[in-house]
Motif scaffolding. Structure first.
Motif, PDB file in Angstrom:
ATOM      1  N   GLY A  13       0.820  -1.211   0.000  1.00  0.00           N
ATOM      2  CA  GLY A  13       0.000   0.000   0.000  1.00  0.00           C
ATOM      3  C   GLY A  13       0.853   1.260   0.000  1.00  0.00           C
ATOM      4  N   ASN A  14       0.210   2.370   0.295  1.00  0.00           N
ATOM      5  CA  ASN A  14       0.887   3.681   0.299  1.00  0.00           C
ATOM      6  C   ASN A  14       1.635   3.887   1.612  1.00  0.00           C
ATOM      7  OD1 ASN A  14      -0.068   4.403  -2.272  1.00  0.00           O
ATOM      8  ND2 ASN A  14      -1.999   5.078  -1.402  1.00  0.00           N
ATOM      9  N   TRP A  16       5.450   3.608   1.775  1.00  0.00           N
ATOM     10  CA  TRP A  16       6.869   3.900   1.589  1.00  0.00           C
ATOM     11  C   TRP A  16       7.111   5.404   1.533  1.00  0.00           C
ATOM     12  CZ3 TRP A  16      10.321   0.091   2.028  1.00  0.00           C
ATOM     13  CH2 TRP A  16       9.898  -1.213   1.807  1.00  0.00           C
ATOM     14  N   LYS A  94       3.416  10.222   5.391  1.00  0.00           N
ATOM     15  CA  LYS A  94       2.595   9.702   4.303  1.00  0.00           C
ATOM     16  C   LYS A  94       3.520   9.038   3.297  1.00  0.00           C
ATOM     17  CE  LYS A  94      -1.154  12.989   4.604  1.00  0.00           C
ATOM     18  NZ  LYS A  94      -1.954  13.999   3.925  1.00  0.00           N
ATOM     19  N   GLY A  95       3.024   7.975   2.691  1.00  0.00           N
ATOM     20  CA  GLY A  95       3.862   7.218   1.783  1.00  0.00           C
ATOM     21  C   GLY A  95       3.246   7.007   0.424  1.00  0.00           C
ATOM     22  N   VAL A  96       3.969   6.259  -0.376  1.00  0.00           N
ATOM     23  CA  VAL A  96       3.553   5.889  -1.727  1.00  0.00           C
ATOM     24  C   VAL A  96       3.628   4.373  -1.840  1.00  0.00           C
ATOM     25  CG1 VAL A  96       4.316   8.061  -2.769  1.00  0.00           C
ATOM     26  CG2 VAL A  96       5.917   6.130  -2.619  1.00  0.00           C
ATOM     27  N   ALA A  97       2.994   3.835  -2.869  1.00  0.00           N
ATOM     28  CA  ALA A  97       3.022   2.398  -3.111  1.00  0.00           C
ATOM     29  C   ALA A  97       4.203   2.048  -4.012  1.00  0.00           C
ATOM     30  CB  ALA A  97       1.724   1.945  -3.765  1.00  0.00           C
ATOM     31  N   VAL A 101       4.929   3.694  -7.824  1.00  0.00           N
ATOM     32  CA  VAL A 101       5.348   5.079  -7.642  1.00  0.00           C
ATOM     33  C   VAL A 101       5.948   5.672  -8.925  1.00  0.00           C
ATOM     34  CG1 VAL A 101       7.645   4.509  -6.718  1.00  0.00           C
ATOM     35  CG2 VAL A 101       6.569   6.669  -6.099  1.00  0.00           C
TER      36      VAL A 101
END
Length: 131
Positions: A13-14, A16, A94-97, A101
């Motif tokens: 999921g989001n 990273w 907050k992250g990214v997938a 990405v």
């Protein structure tokens, strides 16, 4: 580039968030990989002090750009490690997938390094530097 994700996420999921990036230095005409080679493959990366303590996945990436002038030509070499963060931080950025990405035609992914570069746009999100 170096990313982190909470261990309990399994990297799905989001989750990273980027904590380090380096690319091309137009003044010295050197790439980050040149620095790695000159330092025996070692790189010092500082984990932001406000990160919540706990287990994390750490992902390093080196992007080989020798064929990146063609869509799909960039080669991504990723490595992961598990680490424990200590301290009194409270942030989970907050992250990214990953995957997801990067797109094959993103600037920095689709690039001709054999032309004179005045700059190199590093792909992905901005670096989380802490509060």
């Amino acid at each position: 580039m170096v990313y982190m994700a909470p261990l309990e996420s399994n990297g799905e999921g989001n989750v990273w968030f980027k904590i380090f990036e380096d690319g091309y230095d137009s003044k010295s005409k050197k790439w980050c990989v040149d620095k790695l080679i000159n330092n025996g493959g070692k790189l010092n990366v500082v984990i932001p002090k406000d990160i919540r303590p706990g287990g994390y996945l750490l992902r390093t990436e080196i992007m080989a750009l020798h064929n990146a002038r063609d869509v799909g030509g960039m080669q991504d070499y990723a490595n992961c490690a598990q680490l424990q963060v200590a301290g009194s931080g409270s942030k989970t950025p907050k992250g990214v997938a990953i995957p997801g990405v990067y797109k094959a035609d993103d600037p920095g992914i689709l690039v001709n390094i054999y032309k004179k570069l005045s700059e190199y746009p590093i792909p992905g999100p901005s670096v989380y530097t802490g509060a």
